[in-house]
Design an enzyme around this catalytic site. Structure first.
Site, PDB file in Angstrom:
ATOM      1  N   LYS A 147       0.847  -1.200   0.000  1.00 20.16           N
ATOM      2  CA  LYS A 147       0.000   0.000   0.000  1.00 20.16           C
ATOM      3  C   LYS A 147       0.884   1.251   0.000  1.00 20.16           C
ATOM      4  O   LYS A 147       1.679   1.447   0.908  1.00 20.16           O
ATOM      5  CB  LYS A 147      -0.916  -0.006   1.240  1.00 20.16           C
ATOM      6  N   LYS A 188     -10.246  12.716   8.344  1.00 22.73           N
ATOM      7  CA  LYS A 188      -9.773  12.261   9.653  1.00 22.73           C
ATOM      8  C   LYS A 188      -9.718  13.442  10.618  1.00 22.73           C
ATOM      9  O   LYS A 188      -9.551  14.581  10.188  1.00 22.73           O
ATOM     10  CB  LYS A 188      -8.354  11.687   9.514  1.00 22.73           C
ATOM     11  N   ARG A 204      -7.797  -0.425   0.821  1.00 22.11           N
ATOM     12  CA  ARG A 204      -8.352  -1.602   0.135  1.00 22.11           C
ATOM     13  C   ARG A 204      -8.736  -1.273  -1.302  1.00 22.11           C
ATOM     14  O   ARG A 204      -8.708  -2.136  -2.176  1.00 22.11           O
ATOM     15  CB  ARG A 204      -9.544  -2.147   0.947  1.00 22.11           C
TER      16      ARG A 204
HETATM   17  N1  BES Z   1      -4.390   4.260   6.993  1.00 24.97           N
HETATM   18  C1  BES Z   1      -5.577   4.009   7.735  1.00 24.97           C
HETATM   19  C2  BES Z   1      -5.389   2.967   8.815  1.00 24.97           C
HETATM   20  C3  BES Z   1      -4.665   3.400  10.052  1.00 24.97           C
HETATM   21  C4  BES Z   1      -5.284   4.214  10.978  1.00 24.97           C
HETATM   22  C5  BES Z   1      -3.410   2.933  10.321  1.00 24.97           C
HETATM   23  C6  BES Z   1      -4.618   4.577  12.128  1.00 24.97           C
HETATM   24  C7  BES Z   1      -2.758   3.281  11.492  1.00 24.97           C
HETATM   25  C8  BES Z   1      -3.364   4.105  12.387  1.00 24.97           C
HETATM   26  C9  BES Z   1      -6.678   3.517   6.812  1.00 24.97           C
HETATM   27  O1  BES Z   1      -6.684   4.023   5.530  1.00 24.97           O
HETATM   28  C10 BES Z   1      -7.979   3.925   7.442  1.00 24.97           C
HETATM   29  O2  BES Z   1      -8.218   5.094   7.516  1.00 24.97           O
HETATM   30  N2  BES Z   1      -8.768   2.943   7.878  1.00 24.97           N
HETATM   31  C11 BES Z   1      -9.995   3.222   8.512  1.00 24.97           C
HETATM   32  C12 BES Z   1     -11.015   2.250   7.987  1.00 24.97           C
HETATM   33  C13 BES Z   1     -12.417   2.558   8.412  1.00 24.97           C
HETATM   34  C14 BES Z   1     -12.889   3.832   7.743  1.00 24.97           C
HETATM   35  C15 BES Z   1     -13.296   1.411   8.054  1.00 24.97           C
HETATM   36  C16 BES Z   1      -9.790   3.048  10.013  1.00 24.97           C
HETATM   37  O3  BES Z   1      -9.064   2.136  10.413  1.00 24.97           O
HETATM   38  O4  BES Z   1     -10.312   3.853  10.766  1.00 24.97           O
HETATM   39 ZN    ZN Z   2      -4.867   4.660   4.814  1.00 25.72          ZN
HETATM   40 MN    MN Z   3      -7.755   5.881   5.403  1.00 26.71          MN
END
Ligand code: BES
Ligand code: ZN
Ligand code: MN
Length: 486
Positions: A258, A270, A344
């Protein structure tokens, strides 16, 4: 840095010519296991209450009479395991790395003979300790002067040790590359920067590198990858790097990383706190580059393909919106309910693209979900695979490399969560089991491939005072790939 073996001369440890000597002490029989001037120093420190025979303990001594090296460091080594070796060398290095020492000798007192695994762990510990991020920090301390490390062997066969040192150096160089790429801020480490890094690796190590531009991806139909990229001013890059170490017809290992160079969340923005850490969201891509480097440096007789979909996830007037439906390279449609579940969306097209290499196995690596951090914390990466043999191979590689993972489930029951009324699937399910539904989403794009997924959201970087990339899981992946070499 150069690591080599060194046999003790007639003058023993006291006569070793180096700038610093690190003595790893196992057990408590100092008088028997260590020669005179050194044994006396340690015994006195124990008597004075300055050194205890337990893990983590170190003692620094300067210009010990009768000892050739100006600096002597003692560190307690708990046992003969690679893990203990990494801890002891790491602890000992703390008092050496900031000195003027260029040549460090490392010896054991009371321990087992050097194994290959311990040699590899020693290299990992030294390399980890001397790495320093400097690129955008002119005020950073001067780089470590350490250039040579000699491993002093008094007895036994050094062939296994030498092989361990070589393997360790390949992994350390790959890990350092991954750390450096991931540590660079997102205004430096862009998708174009990752592409340039891949091209440079290609030149230095004889990899074939191809970079697909936006229009190439459009022609192919990578609607999911491009949907994430469309909100950003940075051009997306779809990077493919190939190491051919075995016969042309040999099915390759394919690694997919990724490469989100910054994840704002997009329109599903975020929160501001700690958003800076989303520069590390290309940690999977960095580990794929690092593994390519390690495998090529080791000249491994194996074919390896690295695929990196790289782009930014930004909110803008052109960005994807919750509810948008896109068509992936596989032809399956996706309802994007949350633009922050972007990893994803770029990985699914890369997994479909991987099929053209007729891979032996495909492993994707991604900082995919916050839920994985909640499940496993920061010690073990999450491993998902429906293939028991492949899962076992990856878990074993993680243990060998001291870069451990833990298996998570992929029962079909979890797939329910991805139902959509408007597309073949949604890109998110409910909060519960978030790392599993993310993996279930990817699974829908793996068809008949032998596939595994590593969620490194908790292991790719450290937060807080020690904020920085770890370079994981280059160790795990390199062990895995080397284990498949002829
Ligand atoms: N890159 C993030 C995942 C992440 C978050 C890694 C915090 C390390 C620390 C990913 O793209 C993401 O934002 N995932 C979301 C998915 C959700 C929206 C279903 C998450 O984990 O909050
Ligand atoms: Zn991400
Ligand atoms: Mn994300």
């Amino acid at each position: 840095m150069d690591f080599k073996t060194h046999s003790t001369g007639v003058n023993g440890l006291a006569g070793v010519a180096a700038d610093a000597l690190l003595v790893l002490v196992t057990g408590t029989r100092v008088a028997q296991d260590l020669e005179r001037p050194l044994a006396d120093v340690l015994a006195a420190a124990v008597k004075d209450g300055d050194f205890e025979f337990k893990a983590g303990q170190t003692l620094y001594a300067h210009r010990v009479a009768g000892v050739k090296t100006a600096r002597v460091v003692f560190a307690y080594l708990a046992d003969g395991s690679a893990k203990a070796m990494r801890k002891a060398v790491g602890a000992g290095l703390a008092s050496v790395k900031g000195t003027g020492a260029r040549h460090l000798a490392i010896a054991q007192a009371g321990g087992d003979a050097w194994s290959g695994e311990c040699g590899e762990a020693l290299v990992a510990a030294v390399s980890e300790a001397v790495y320093l991020y400097r690129e955008t920090k002119p005020s950073a301390p001067a780089a470590s002067k350490l250039a040579t490390v000699s491993v002093v062997c008094a007895r036994g066969d050094t062939a296994a040790l030498s092989a361990g040192l070589r393997r360790g150096q390949a992994i350390a160089a790959g890990t350092a590359l991954a750390r450096e790429c991931a540590n660079r801020p997102a205004n430096h480490c862009t998708p174009s920067f990752l592409a340039a890094q891949a091209r440079q690796l290609g030149k230095s190590f004889g990899l074939k590198v191809e970079v697909l531009e936006r229009k190439d991806c459009e022609k192919l139909g990578m609607g999911s990858f491009l949907a994430v990229a469309q909100g950003s001013e940075q051009a997306p890059k779809f990077i493919v790097a190939r190491w051919q170490g075995a016969a042309k017809g040999d099915a390759p290992v394919v690694l997919v990383g990724k490469g989100i160079t910054f994840d704002t969340g997009g329109i599903s923005l975020k929160p501001a706190a700690e958003m800076d850490e989303m520069k590390f969201d290309m940690g999977g891509a960095a580990s794929v580059l690092g593994t390519l480097r390690a495998v090529a440096q080791a000249q491994a007789k194996v074919n390896l393909v690295g695929i990196i979909p790289a782009c930014e996830n930004m909110p803008s007037g052109r960005a994807i919106k919750p509810g948008d439906v896109v068509t992936s390279l596989s032809g399956q449609t996706i309802e994007i309910l949350n633009t922050d579940a972007e990893g994803r969306l770029i990985l699914c097209d890369a997994l479909t693209y991987a099929e053209r290499f007729k891979p032996a196995v495909v492993v994707d690596v991604a900082t995919l979900t916050g839920a994985c951090v909640i499940a496993l914390g920061h010690h073990r990466s999450g491993l998902f695979s429906a293939d028991d043999a492949l899962a076992a191979e990856l878990l074993a590689a993680g243990e060998q490399a001291l870069d451990p993972a833990w298996r998570m489930p992929l029962d079909e029951e979890y797939d329910e969560a991805l139902k959509s009324n408007f597309a073949d699937m949604a890109n998110v399910g409910p909060r519960a089991g978030g790392s599993i539904t993310a993996a279930m989403f990817l699974k829908r794009f793996t068809g008949k491939l032998r596939w595994a997924h590593l969620d490194i959201a908790g292991t790719a970087w450290k937060s807080g005072a020690a904020k920085g990339a770890t370079g994981r899981p280059v160790g795990l992946l390199t062990h895995f790939v080397l284990g498949r070499a002829k």
